[in-house]
Every structure is written in C-alpha cells, then in structure tokens.
Design an enzyme around this catalytic site. Structure first.
Site, PDB file in Angstrom:
ATOM      1  N   SER A  11     -27.524 -15.888  66.336  1.00 48.56           N
ATOM      2  CA  SER A  11     -28.361 -15.351  67.400  1.00 48.56           C
ATOM      3  C   SER A  11     -28.970 -14.041  66.905  1.00 48.56           C
ATOM      4  CB  SER A  11     -27.506 -15.177  68.659  1.00 48.56           C
ATOM      5  OG  SER A  11     -28.278 -14.723  69.731  1.00 48.56           O
ATOM      6  N   HIS A  38     -30.918 -18.739  68.277  1.00 47.32           N
ATOM      7  CA  HIS A  38     -31.448 -18.376  69.596  1.00 47.32           C
ATOM      8  C   HIS A  38     -32.740 -17.591  69.436  1.00 47.32           C
ATOM      9  CE1 HIS A  38     -27.091 -18.335  71.316  1.00 47.32           C
ATOM     10  NE2 HIS A  38     -27.580 -19.553  71.244  1.00 47.32           N
ATOM     11  N   ASP A 130     -21.783 -17.824  72.171  1.00 46.11           N
ATOM     12  CA  ASP A 130     -22.141 -19.214  71.904  1.00 46.11           C
ATOM     13  C   ASP A 130     -21.616 -19.590  70.519  1.00 46.11           C
ATOM     14  OD1 ASP A 130     -23.262 -21.690  72.259  1.00 46.11           O
ATOM     15  OD2 ASP A 130     -25.336 -21.052  71.916  1.00 46.11           O
TER      16      ASP A 130
END
Ligand SMILES: C[S@@+](CC[C@H](N)C(=O)[O-])C[C@H]1O[C@@H](n2cnc3c(N)ncnc32)[C@H](O)[C@@H]1O
Lengths: 197, 294
Positions: A11, A38, A130
C-alpha cells in the site's frame, strides 16, 4: 515442489518497494506474479508505466480472464477485486473489503485456495492491515509467507500486522526479497529434477 | 455493518477448508453438485459462473449458517426455498454507480452519439442493469444530447429485487457528491442537482428519465434475444461468467445487434478469444466500445 504463483501486496510506499523487488528479478523469472497495490480510482496506467521502467519482466494491467503467464507481472486494476483461478484471473466488483478494492486479503485468499502449497505470498510496506489475513490463509494451506522487515519499510504497519498474523513468516529486508524469490524457485526446480531422475 | 460483512467475506477462518488434508478436488465436486441441484430444483443456472467467485460466495453463506461444508449447504438449500432465496442474494453482486468510469461516458458522447444521430429511432439494451444507476446516467446523457425522445431503452437483470429499486429511482443521498464529480468528468452539460430532489430519505430522480425505459427480468444464461438493438451495454456482468458462458452470451449479443450496432463492455473486459472477436472493431480505445462490422 514447484511454485505456481507469487502474490504481492503493498500500500503506502509500495511504488518504491515494488520497483526494488521487481527490478531485482531476472527477465526469465518463471513464476507468474500478481500484485495488488492500493491506489486511487483512476491512476492505473501511470502505475503500470512506472513499474515497467524498473523491471525486465512484462508488466500488464489485469483484464478479466487473463491467463497467468511466466515472466509477467499482473497488476490489479483499481476499483476491482482480483480472484486467482486455475491458470487465470477473474475480476469482481464486490464491495471493498476493509475499505480496500482491490483487497490484498481477497486476492491472497483466492490464490491460496487454488494453489495451496504452491503459493508464495509477499507483504510489504503499507499504512493499514490488509494482507495479514490473506497471508495467514496461504501459510495455513502450506504456502510460503515472506514479509518485508518493518524496519526497512516506508510505513511498517502492514508488514508488522502480517508478521503478527503469521509468526512463522520469513522476515526479510527489502533488498533480500527478490534474491530469496529466485532462490526458492531454483530450489523448487532442483527438487523437481531430482524427482524426475 | 459494512465491517461485519467484510469480515465474513474473507473467509479466512473456515473450519474445514483450512485443514492441510482438505481436498480441493472434492470441494469442486461438491460445488458442481450443489449448482446442478439448484438448477434442477429452482431453475437458476449458475453452473458456468466463474468458479472463484461462486466458491467465495458459497463459503460466505456456509459460514453465516454455521455449517461446515458445501454438501451441508446443499442439503439445506434443496429442502428449504428460503435458504435458496438467501443464496440467490449472496450470488448476485449488484454493486454499481452513476457515471461509473466517467471516461467511458465522455467517449460515448464523443464517438457514439454522432453515430446515433444518424438513426431516426434508437433501441438500447442495458443487460444486467442492477439497481439502474447506469440506466439513469445514460438517460441523462441522451437527453442532454437531444436523443432521448427517439430512444427506447430496455433495462434487464436476472434479479427482480434490484429491478424494483431501479424502477423506484431513489438512490442514496450520501452518494450524490461522488456522482456529481463523476457527472462533471463525464462531460455533463447541466448541474447534476437538477436531476433529483431529496425525498423519501433519498435522492428521487426525475421520473421523466424513465419515460422511455422498460425494466424487465431477463436471464442472459437461459433467455433468448428479444429484439434488435443499436446499442447493447453489458458492463461488469460477464466477469462473473466463465469463458464458455461468456462466449455463448456474446453470441446472443451478436444476434441482437444491428449491423454497425455498438456493444459496450466493462472497462476491464475484452472480446479476446471470443468467437465473435473478429466481428467487432473497437472504437476509441482504451474504452471498451465495439462496433459490429460484420
Ligand atoms: C456488478 S452488477 C453490474 C451493474 C452495472 N452494469 C454496472 O456496471 O455498474 C452485475 C449485475 O449482473 C446481474 N446478473 C448476473 N447474472 C445475470 C444473468 N444470468 N442474467 C442477467 N443479469 C445477470 C446481477 O444481478 C447484477 O445486477
């Protein structure tokens, strides 16, 4: 035992980390790589181009039912979840999972379901958690779990959460992840050769 | 609520399928048997849907019911129509938005609208329209381009529940900011707020937008072509099908389009490897707008 897929999740700070990782892999790296990074809703073409400049592998944005290919980095498109199937990928527009679409957990879980112990999961820098559940799923099914050493991560939250969820994961400084992937894939080849002799 | 759903979606803690001795091949048999049973008992044909997604949705239901295997769900579903209804909702993914992918609407304005102007009467089919956001979006665009009055729009979906919502035309107020941004980027010519009023706890859309729209149930897997169209939009529906079924549905679209008619797919879908690939030309890539040329 050979590996069939390498799945990578990152991310915040992911572009630099991915550049380092993908840049360290040889042009003939035989295992298909699937990446969830992301990002905002409409930034994908730029990301593909930026990554392509850093690696000898072919970087492509995933389209529905794309076959998984050797020497290729399959990049999750923004705003879709990626599901790994036997030899290809499907997309879905289901709701974000823990605020993310694409979600690393969803992609990792599907990879583990299909390829089980033939899966390598890699979690790198990021500012949320995540990837932790997905990596645990892969590890539980006998796959390999690699995590960027949080000390070498731009943001340590994501790798730290992954290590917490998978205590037996291999923790590696960023620069060592690519060499480790090459090594794993060579070991697998040797074992395969021994078996066929 | 959203968080709770998200938790169950990941299905990382399922009891059986995490066991090292779990047999994925056996699971596949169980899933195929369940889908066969659902088809024969209830007529819903999910047999050729994309496997990973079906499997994910089935496990969501299995876990929510506190069950342990696909077979145990099969037993419940076959004997209990209410369980089938729940499963039906699980299996249908209805996520949609107004002016989703604004770039697509912009390109449609620039490249498809001029083609449509050459016809005195236009027929449009939204296949898999879900709750209708896409239908209202295109209706606004057609109106702004002066084409609405000559258009007849068919909006279909397999799922009755979403069609009712589409007909009502009331959408969540909290999404209006996002939709306004999309609308502007899609090349909207008015002020988006002119199209709705706050009512019934939501945004009630201008009912004249659906004056020329017929909402009706249609199953792309089992129903046939019902007319000839100038434009067919089927975005983010075929991603839930396997390649064989995609190809079959493309046959249906091909048969339902006039020559030089336009087919629109979702932004990450292709005609690659489809039998009809050669029959289409892509207008203005990267948008997935194709023209039937032969
Ligand atoms: C993700 S939504 C797409 C909505 C909209 N087209 C968009 O792109 O925003 C997918 C829709 O396809 C519908 N669908 C699934 N299977 C179908 C079938 N066999 N026939 C018709 N519609 C189907 C679902 O009910 C759902 O509403």
């Amino acid at each position: 035992m050979a590996f069939s897929v390498v799945v990578v999740g990152t991310s915040w700070g992911g572009l630099a980390a991915l550049s380092k990782l993908l840049g360290g892999l040889p042009a003939d790296f035989p295992i298909p790589i699937v990446v969830v990074q992301h990002r905002g809703k409409e930034s994908e073409h730029l990301l593909r181009e930026l990554l392509q400049d850093t690696t000898k592998l072919t970087v492509c944005e995933i389209e529905d039912k794309d076959p998984l290919k050797a020497c290729t980095v399959h990049l999750a498109p923004s705003n879709y979840h990626v599901l790994i199937e036997q030899g290809f990928v499907s997309l879905t527009t289901e709701d974000p999972v823990r605020f993310s679409r694409p979600s690393i957990d969803v992609m990792f879980t599907s990879a583990g379901d299909v390829y089980r112990s033939e899966t390598i999961g890699v979690v790198m820098t990021g500012a949320n958690e995540d990837g932790a559940r997905g990596l645990r799923h892969i590890a539980q099914l006998g796959g390999r779990a690699l995590v960027q050493d949080p000390k070498t991560a731009e943001i340590p939250i994501m790798p730290a959460a992954a290590i917490k969820a998978v205590p037996k994961a291999e923790v590696l400084p960023l620069a060592s992840i690519a060499p480790r992937l090459v090594e794993l894939c060579q070991q697998a080849n040797q074992v395969a050769r021994l078996k066929t002799v | 609520m959203a968080v709770q759903i998200a938790e169950t979606l990941v299905a990382g803690d399922a009891p059986d399928r995490n066991a090292p001795n779990y047999k994925p091949d056996l699971e596949r048999i169980e899933i195929e048997l369940l889908l066969e049973g659902v088809f024969r008992q209830y007529g819903f044909d999910f047999r050729a849907y994309a496997y990973a997604s079906i499997r994910r949705r089935l496990w969501k239901r299995i876990e929510e019911e506190g069950l342990k295997s696909v077979s145990s769900l099969q037993e419940r579903v076959l004997h209990d129509p209410q369980m089938m209804e729940k499963l039906l909702l699980d299996l249908s993914i209805n996520v949609t938005a107004m002016f989703r992918d604004p770039g697509f609407y912009m390109t449609f304005r620039q490249h498809v609208v001029p083609l449509l102007r050459t016809y005195p009467f236009i027929r449009i089919w939204h296949a898999g329209c879900s709750t209708g956001e896409e239908v209202y979006s295109l209706a606004m665009l057609l109106r702004e381009e002066g084409l609405y009055d000559r258009a007849r729009i068919y909006a279909t979906d397999i799922n009755e529940v979403v069609l009712q919502r589409a007909k009502a035309g009331i959408f969540p107020l909290e999404r209006m900011q996002e939709y306004t941004d999309n609308y502007i980027r899609a090349g909207g010519k008015k002020s988006f707020s002119e199209y709705y009023t706050a009512k019934y706890g939501g945004a009630l859309f201008d009912q004249s937008l659906t004056k020329n729209v017929v909402f009706s149930q249609h199953n792309l897997v089992t129903d046939r072509s019902f007319s000839e169209f100038n434009v067919i939009l089927c975005r983010n529906v075929l991603i839930y099908f396997d390649k064989t079924l995609q190809s079959k549905v493309h046959g249906l679209f091909y048969d339902s389009l006039i020559t030089f008619g336009v087919l629109v797919l979702g932004s990450k879908e292709t005609l690659r490897f489809m039998q009809h690939e050669e029959s289409y030309q892509q207008i203005a890539p990267p948008e997935k707008i194709f023209r039937k040329v032969r």
